[in-house]
Structure formats: C-alpha cells, structure tokens
Scaffold this active site. Structure first.
Site, PDB file in Angstrom:
ATOM      1  CG  HIS A 431      41.023  38.258  44.308  1.00  0.00           C
ATOM      2  ND1 HIS A 431      42.181  37.708  44.809  1.00  0.00           N
ATOM      3  CD2 HIS A 431      40.048  37.342  44.549  1.00  0.00           C
ATOM      4  CE1 HIS A 431      41.923  36.512  45.332  1.00  0.00           C
ATOM      5  NE2 HIS A 431      40.628  36.265  45.192  1.00  0.00           N
ATOM      6  CB  CYS A 450      37.081  35.099  44.881  1.00  0.00           C
ATOM      7  SG  CYS A 450      35.838  35.952  45.873  1.00  0.00           S
TER       8      CYS A 450
END
Length: 539
Positions: A431, A450
């Site tokens: 992301h 992440c």
C-alpha cells in the site's frame, strides 16, 4: 567430502563401471529360470512395509535399479554416486549421503540379500538427495515460524519413475532449481570458498572514519581489502583518492548502504564481514532458492524484505522497481514470507484498523483522551459510526472493548491513496503511505507488517498497463472521485515475499543485505546442525 578426497573417490567409482569381475554383478532370471529369483525375493522382503518404496519396486517386478551388471544399472549408480560426491557444490552435506560408504557396501555385497539391501539403500539415498537438491534440506516453517512458505515438494514415486525413464546424469543435473539466480549463487559459493581457502580478504579495516583525502594505515587496509574483494583494481595508492572513493561507493551500493563514499561505522561493519560469513549467507540463499523451486509466474511481483524493495518481473526481466518499508523488527510486527496472488487494487481505500492496533495502541490513548486519533471513526459490529461521547472507554480492556475503528479515504489515511490486495490469512498487502520520509532511510523496518511502497501510483500504472490503454488516466480518474474504488486485475499477478541477504542483480553481481530479522542466522544454524559445513584452510 573435502576436495582433496575426490580423486580417491573417483578411483573407487571407476572400479564400479568395469563390467568384468564386478563383485556386485548378479544373474537375473531368464525365461527358462524360475520366475522369482532369490534377489527379487530379497528386494520384495527389503521393501515390505515401506509404503514409499514398495509400489515403485512392485511395478518393476522387484527388479533391481542400481546393483545389476547391465549398462543401465551401471549408468544409474555411477551417475548417482557422482552427484552425491558433488553435493557440496549445492551447499548440501556430502556426509548426509556418504557416497564412499555406499561404494564400499556395494563392493562388499555378495549374497542376494546383501545386494537387495544395497539396492534399496541406494534408492533411499537417491530420494533423499533428490528432495534436498530440488526443494531444500530443511522445512522452513519449522526453522522460522514466520516463513509461511508452501514448499513445492515432489512425489517420490514420480521422481523415481522419471529417473528410470531418463538419461541418469541429465536427470540428476536437472533436479536443482534451473533459475539464473541459483546458477549464479553456485558460482558465488565456489568463489567465496576459494577466497576462504586463500586466507580470506586480509586485515580488517580499523575503527576510524575514512573520507576523501585521508591517508595512512587505515586507508591502506581499506584499499587492500577492496582489492581482495574485487571491488577495486590493483593499485599502490595510499590515499583516499577518486578510484578508492568510487570503489567504496560501489561496495556501498552492492551492500544496500547509503552511497556517500565515506567509510563510517555502518560501511566499516560490512567491509569487515569475513568471507566465511558471506559464504554462510550464500549457502542460506541457495537453500531459500530451493524452497521456491516452482513456476513463479510470467509476470510476478517480488518483494525482497531485506532489500526493502518491490519489483515487477516480466518474462524474467525486472520492469519496475520501488523502495519499500516493511514490518518493524519486533516479533509481533515482522512481515512474514509467503506467496499468493494479487487479484485487485483499491483506490481511495478505507483503513479498517486491525484489532491488535485498536486495543494495543488506540484504546490506551482513548482512555486518556476520548478525542485521540480523531481522524479515525469508531464503529459498531454493523459498521455504523458510534459517537465517542457515548462511550465510557475506562470500562473496557483489550478483551472486552466491543468496537472497531475505521479511517475513511483521505490524503492522511494510513494506507495512503491505493492498496494492492492478494487476500491471505496474514492480512498482509502492499500500500501507499503518507509517511514518505521513511523511504529516505537506509534501513526501513517500521510498519505493522504490511509493505509500504514509495511509488505506489507508478506501481499501479505498471500493473494496469496490461489491461488499460491509458493506465495513468484510468487510475487518476478513479482517484479524483475521492470515493473508494475496487479495480480487478484481468490477469491476477503472483506475489512472492522473500528474504534474501545474498542475491545477484541483473548483471549477475553478488549483493548482500543485513539480516534485519535475524532469520538467516537461524537458518544457518539449522543447516549446520543438518551437516552443512564450510571447509577452512589448515592452520
């Protein structure tokens, strides 16, 4: 097996290819003899109860595979024994297969029972080696819990059947990963072993800063070490001159360091790593390459955690690269290693805060100040916003807090303006992020797990180019709505999260990175326990 012992083994092996007077030759039944020879009966008894071997031998009528005097058996056993003797070239422990002991036992086998036992033992050695060289010596998840990789194990019966139908030596050579990377790592292993045999790279660089214009013993030690490593052409200069600065910069680049041409503590620590340490990293990388000995996808995304990078690979060539931020070093924030398939991206995403962050980070803040983290909405189980004024946060702890938290799309959203989804049980994805300053750091382990991308828009354009005539225009039009938009990839893209402290670049040059999560140290220790050893020069 040491290099010095190979001529002796070769002599033993040559004796096994001579058809005349073979101690292990045997007479298999002809049409006029009994249907089941004592040898075949002995083979049947030797594999009885062995579900991994019995079907393969039964399909052959319990005929031998390795111990006959015929040309096919001779070719098989000598190809196998030769491969076992060269297992060290793959970073595997020759002692695990002990080819010299196999030769001795083959020579000593006289009775049908002894020959049958040896045939079965050779098959076991073949299957053990085939698995090790093809998909690795270790089970990764048992060594490091956060390696969640599904190793592509082959069926032993199919492997043996394939071997029996193929040219033996060619089949054995093809077992190892056929990637360019594996071949380059094999060459790097040999080169580092030669450097170690020659005594290493010389004296360590002294603990002092070295910059442009400096001279003296520290510069000489730096110069000599860079020459020994192959980063600097031979020179007698004793000053930190332009060629030496360029060599330092090249060394920094291939070790993932800030490239400034100055030898400070970080650069000096990497310069002073021994040839043996680097060889350990290469051997671990070879084992890791075996764990991913599978089709990775004509187009795929490769995220090397230690390199803090994410790349798109098309037909074996890197077509896009960006910097990344990975999970922090704390054990509960480290990014796991696994492979999955990217199915879609979300433009203008909402951030659904993970439960661990809700109760571990935000709840304590909300107890002190109900207006903390005001950019994030508090929601009930149905996803409806709950006013903060209606909640007595002091009543709840980590287990009893009944609410969720969600951050709507915005420039300040924790996920930035786009996320790339490959649905997995670990809730890991790639992301954007508003925290752009972190990408300037040398080491970038800061996230909750992440992977954040430095150039997420360009990454999206590269992915969308396969299905949109104007990928940037398409992306920007969705972004301009400021509403959440899910974009499905027409052709899903495999994503591989790997961890390599040693790897080669597009030009084949060996690169090293720091063991940020200390996983490779753990893997090396496991390999050493399994018998992998580095030969050291006699003192």
């Amino acid at each position: 097996m040491s290099l010095s012992s190979r001529p002796r083994f070769a002599t033993l092996l040559r004796g096994l290819v001579l058809p005349a007077g073979l101690a292990l030759s045997l007479s298999l039944p002809t049409a006029g003899q009994a249907q089941v020879s004592p040898f075949r009966q002995a083979v049947a008894e030797a594999v009885a109860g062995r579900g991994d071997l019995a079907p393969s031998y039964r399909a052959r009528g319990f005929a031998g595979i390795w111990t006959g005097a015929d040309a096919a058996a001779i070719a098989r056993r000598n190809a196998l024994l030769s491969a076992l003797s060269r297992a060290g070239a793959h970073g595997l422990p020759v002692s695990r297969y002990d080819p010299e002991a196999l030769v001795a036992k083959l020579r000593a086998a006289r009775s049908p029972e002894e020959r049958a036992e040896m045939d079965v033992e050779m098959t076991r050695a073949f299957l053990r080696y085939a698995r090790d060289v093809q998909t690795g010596l270790l089970e990764p998840g048992r060594v490091v819990e956060l390696i969640r990789r599904e190793v592509p194990l082959r069926d032993p019966a199919e492997t043996l059947a394939g071997f029996l139908e193929a040219e033996p030596a060619a089949f054995l050579r093809a077992l190892a990963p056929g990637t360019l990377e594996y071949g380059r790592l094999m060459r790097a292993r040999a080169e580092l072993q030669r450097a170690l045999d020659a005594g290493g790279w010389g004296p360590r660089v002294p603990e002092t800063k070295i910059a442009a214009g400096d001279s003296g013993p520290a510069v000489v030690a730096l110069r000599d070490r860079l020459i020994a490593m192959g980063d600097l052409a031979p020179t007698t200069s004793a000053r930190m001159d332009a060629p030496l600065i360029a060599a330092v910069r090249a060394f920094q680049a291939r070790n993932g360091l800030a490239v400034d041409g100055v030898v400070g503590p970080g650069t000096r620590a990497e310069l002073n790593r021994s040839a043996e340490e680097r060889l350990q990293s290469v051997l671990v990388a070879m084992e890791r390459e075996r764990w991913t000995n599978m089709e990775r996808g004509q187009r795929h995304v490769l995220v090397n955690l230690t390199d803090f990078s994410a790349t798109i690979i098309d037909d074996g060539q890197e077509t896009f690269r960006t910097r990344s931020v990975i999970g922090a070093e704390a054990s509960d924030r480290q990014t796991p290693e696994f492979s999955d398939v990217m199915e879609h991206m979300v433009i203008n995403p909402s951030w659904y805060v993970p439960r661990s962050i809700v109760v571990g980070e935000y709840l304590p803040q909300l107890k002190r100040n109900r207006n903390a983290a005001s950019q994030i909405l508090i929601t009930d189980r149905s996803g409806r916003e709950v006013p903060r004024s209606s909640i007595d946060f002091s009543r709840y702890d980590e287990r009893s807090f009944p609410y969720s938290m969600r951050q709507p799309p915005s420039n300040s959203n924790a996920l930035g303006l786009v996320k790339f989804m490959f649905p997995n049980r670990y809730n890991i994805y790639l992301h954007d992020t508003p925290a752009k300053s972190l990408f300037g750091r040398e080491s970038r382990a800061f996230s909750h797990g992440c992977v954040r991308l430095n150039d997420p828009f360009e990454f999206a354009y590269a992915l969308l180019a396969a299905q949109e005539d104007d990928p940037e225009g398409f992306f920007r039009s969705r972004l301009a709505t400021q509403r959440e938009a899910r974009v499905v990839l027409d052709a899903p893209v495999p994503v591989h999260l790997i961890y390599r402290t040693a790897f080669t670049d597009a030009e084949g040059r060996l690169q090293f990175r720091r063991d940020v999560y200390r996983r490779d140290r753990t893997i090396w220790d496991a390999l050493a326990r399994a018998g992998v050893a580095i030969s050291r020069p006699a003192s």
